[in-house]
Design a protein around this motif. Sequence first.
Motif, PDB file in Angstrom:
ATOM      1  N   GLN A  34     -27.636 -30.356  40.279  1.00  9.89           N
ATOM      2  CA  GLN A  34     -26.768 -29.933  41.269  1.00  9.89           C
ATOM      3  C   GLN A  34     -25.929 -31.056  41.740  1.00  9.89           C
ATOM      4  O   GLN A  34     -26.604 -31.937  42.030  1.00  9.89           O
ATOM      5  CB  GLN A  34     -27.399 -29.017  42.455  1.00  9.89           C
ATOM      6  CG  GLN A  34     -28.106 -27.672  41.628  1.00  9.89           C
ATOM      7  CD  GLN A  34     -28.788 -26.671  42.547  1.00  9.89           C
ATOM      8  OE1 GLN A  34     -28.039 -26.069  43.320  1.00  9.89           O
ATOM      9  NE2 GLN A  34     -30.156 -26.910  42.259  1.00  9.89           N
ATOM     10  N   VAL A  35     -24.836 -30.782  42.231  1.00  8.16           N
ATOM     11  CA  VAL A  35     -23.951 -31.720  43.278  1.00  8.16           C
ATOM     12  C   VAL A  35     -23.562 -30.845  44.525  1.00  8.16           C
ATOM     13  O   VAL A  35     -22.994 -29.872  44.507  1.00  8.16           O
ATOM     14  CB  VAL A  35     -22.647 -32.133  42.345  1.00  8.16           C
ATOM     15  CG1 VAL A  35     -21.872 -33.150  43.212  1.00  8.16           C
ATOM     16  CG2 VAL A  35     -22.947 -32.913  41.153  1.00  8.16           C
ATOM     17  N   PHE A  36     -23.873 -31.734  45.362  1.00 10.05           N
ATOM     18  CA  PHE A  36     -23.413 -31.176  46.980  1.00 10.05           C
ATOM     19  C   PHE A  36     -22.422 -31.986  47.566  1.00 10.05           C
ATOM     20  O   PHE A  36     -22.671 -33.119  47.569  1.00 10.05           O
ATOM     21  CB  PHE A  36     -24.885 -30.880  47.724  1.00 10.05           C
ATOM     22  CG  PHE A  36     -25.865 -29.993  47.224  1.00 10.05           C
ATOM     23  CD1 PHE A  36     -26.021 -28.810  47.645  1.00 10.05           C
ATOM     24  CD2 PHE A  36     -26.694 -30.454  46.364  1.00 10.05           C
ATOM     25  CE1 PHE A  36     -26.682 -27.894  47.061  1.00 10.05           C
ATOM     26  CE2 PHE A  36     -27.841 -29.751  45.752  1.00 10.05           C
ATOM     27  CZ  PHE A  36     -28.103 -28.161  46.072  1.00 10.05           C
ATOM     28  N   TYR A  37     -21.627 -31.267  48.398  1.00 12.56           N
ATOM     29  CA  TYR A  37     -20.619 -31.997  48.957  1.00 12.56           C
ATOM     30  C   TYR A  37     -21.068 -32.120  50.411  1.00 12.56           C
ATOM     31  O   TYR A  37     -21.236 -31.181  51.191  1.00 12.56           O
ATOM     32  CB  TYR A  37     -19.322 -31.116  49.057  1.00 12.56           C
ATOM     33  CG  TYR A  37     -18.210 -31.976  49.536  1.00 12.56           C
ATOM     34  CD1 TYR A  37     -17.888 -33.082  49.380  1.00 12.56           C
ATOM     35  CD2 TYR A  37     -17.293 -31.130  50.552  1.00 12.56           C
ATOM     36  CE1 TYR A  37     -16.523 -33.840  50.069  1.00 12.56           C
ATOM     37  CE2 TYR A  37     -16.368 -31.652  51.075  1.00 12.56           C
ATOM     38  CZ  TYR A  37     -16.010 -33.088  50.838  1.00 12.56           C
ATOM     39  OH  TYR A  37     -14.788 -33.569  51.706  1.00 12.56           O
ATOM     40  N   ALA A  38     -21.300 -33.421  50.931  1.00 13.47           N
ATOM     41  CA  ALA A  38     -21.606 -33.477  52.432  1.00 13.47           C
ATOM     42  C   ALA A  38     -21.141 -34.714  53.090  1.00 13.47           C
ATOM     43  O   ALA A  38     -21.790 -35.694  53.239  1.00 13.47           O
ATOM     44  CB  ALA A  38     -23.184 -33.747  52.440  1.00 13.47           C
ATOM     45  N   PRO A  39     -19.792 -34.711  53.512  1.00 11.98           N
ATOM     46  CA  PRO A  39     -18.808 -35.638  54.007  1.00 11.98           C
ATOM     47  C   PRO A  39     -19.573 -36.131  55.342  1.00 11.98           C
ATOM     48  O   PRO A  39     -20.097 -35.123  56.047  1.00 11.98           O
ATOM     49  CB  PRO A  39     -17.498 -35.244  53.991  1.00 11.98           C
ATOM     50  CG  PRO A  39     -17.624 -33.664  53.885  1.00 11.98           C
ATOM     51  CD  PRO A  39     -18.783 -33.634  53.251  1.00 11.98           C
ATOM     52  N   GLU A  40     -19.520 -37.558  55.707  1.00  7.10           N
ATOM     53  CA  GLU A  40     -20.080 -37.959  56.718  1.00  7.10           C
ATOM     54  C   GLU A  40     -19.576 -37.433  58.089  1.00  7.10           C
ATOM     55  O   GLU A  40     -19.886 -37.163  59.128  1.00  7.10           O
ATOM     56  CB  GLU A  40     -20.242 -39.158  56.978  1.00  7.10           C
ATOM     57  CG  GLU A  40     -20.965 -39.928  58.269  1.00  7.10           C
ATOM     58  CD  GLU A  40     -21.420 -41.362  58.013  1.00  7.10           C
ATOM     59  OE1 GLU A  40     -21.928 -41.828  59.015  1.00  7.10           O
ATOM     60  OE2 GLU A  40     -21.122 -41.849  56.906  1.00  7.10           O
ATOM     61  N   ASP A  41     -18.093 -37.224  58.020  1.00  6.00           N
ATOM     62  CA  ASP A  41     -17.514 -36.908  59.119  1.00  6.00           C
ATOM     63  C   ASP A  41     -17.258 -35.245  59.588  1.00  6.00           C
ATOM     64  O   ASP A  41     -16.792 -34.877  60.339  1.00  6.00           O
ATOM     65  CB  ASP A  41     -15.850 -37.258  59.113  1.00  6.00           C
ATOM     66  CG  ASP A  41     -15.375 -37.042  57.743  1.00  6.00           C
ATOM     67  OD1 ASP A  41     -15.550 -36.083  56.830  1.00  6.00           O
ATOM     68  OD2 ASP A  41     -13.998 -37.329  57.603  1.00  6.00           O
TER      69      ASP A  41
END
Length: 337
Positions: free
Chosen positions: A123-130
């Motif tokens: 699985q790939v998760f999108y979790a941008p720091e901003d």
Amino acid sequence: MRVMVMKGHERNITRVLFNRDGDLLFSAASDKTPTVWDTETGERLGTYNGHSGSITDMSVSWNSNRLVTASGDCQVKLWKVQTGEELLTYTHSGPVRGAQWAEGGERFATVCDPFVSHNAKIQVFYAPEDADPESLSPTPEVLIEIRNREEKPTKVYWTQFNEDLLVAYENGWVRKYDPKTGEERTGEGSSAKLHEEKINAITWDKQKICFITASNDYRSCLVDAKTLKVLRVYQTDRPVNGAVISPIKDHVLLGGGQEAQSVTTTRGQAGKFETRFFHSIYEEEFGRVKGHFGPITAVDISPDGLAFVSGSFDGYVRLHFFDDDYLFMRDEVPEEY
């Protein structure tokens, strides 16, 4: 060689990891509590509390702001490194074996085991720091289901420039996947059987041009990341649990040892609990570092190449600082070369 011995875990070490600057060291074990250390003093700076199962993998973002941890409790957790705050929990359908940040720190990938009626998954998760932590989603951006139950993924990695996901398997295969669509890559350089038994770990060189494997078949392979062609093989007489490539010398370091279930009945000398040094080109072993009382289960080398760390079944983390004799040593060229 100066050594700092750090005792912060009650069970066997599963992962040791330097951050990009080399000033922080992260360790994880089967005792559920990832830990961060100061590499200059050996001081334990803090722990990340929240998992209910053993930690199998972890990855720190490029700027050392966030940490992801994978656990046998079927969860991946996202943490703030400095405060230890848990930002989000990602629930999986089976025990999680691997978690790795992509370059840039906006996404991370995970692999989990098959469990009951669920297949293994990548699985790939999108979790941008901003992003606001409350806006982060526990739903994967990409989900790849491994329908062949005989193939169990052990770890997941991002190739150079995040072009592919490189997944290692228990049967010795590595396969590449498209991180945007989830499709398995086809053609030359898309998959290869590198080992006869389980691949325990993969570590990149500094430029992600090559990687080195560690396997239960007593071998470690230096592999071209683009073609998956084996360039060099380092043969040992024990399972290899961790392997790293020196960023400053033509050396590789291997850690392993006798199977864990036999440790209590074997002396340290017989168990062969050393970190082994090989010349990366000539494939010859030239040195060993002792100190652990159990199989070495994890190794890493600092980004500047001036230190390495080993973790063991004995629960200890040993941070070694190379002395001038090693750093300025000239490698002998074998006669056949």
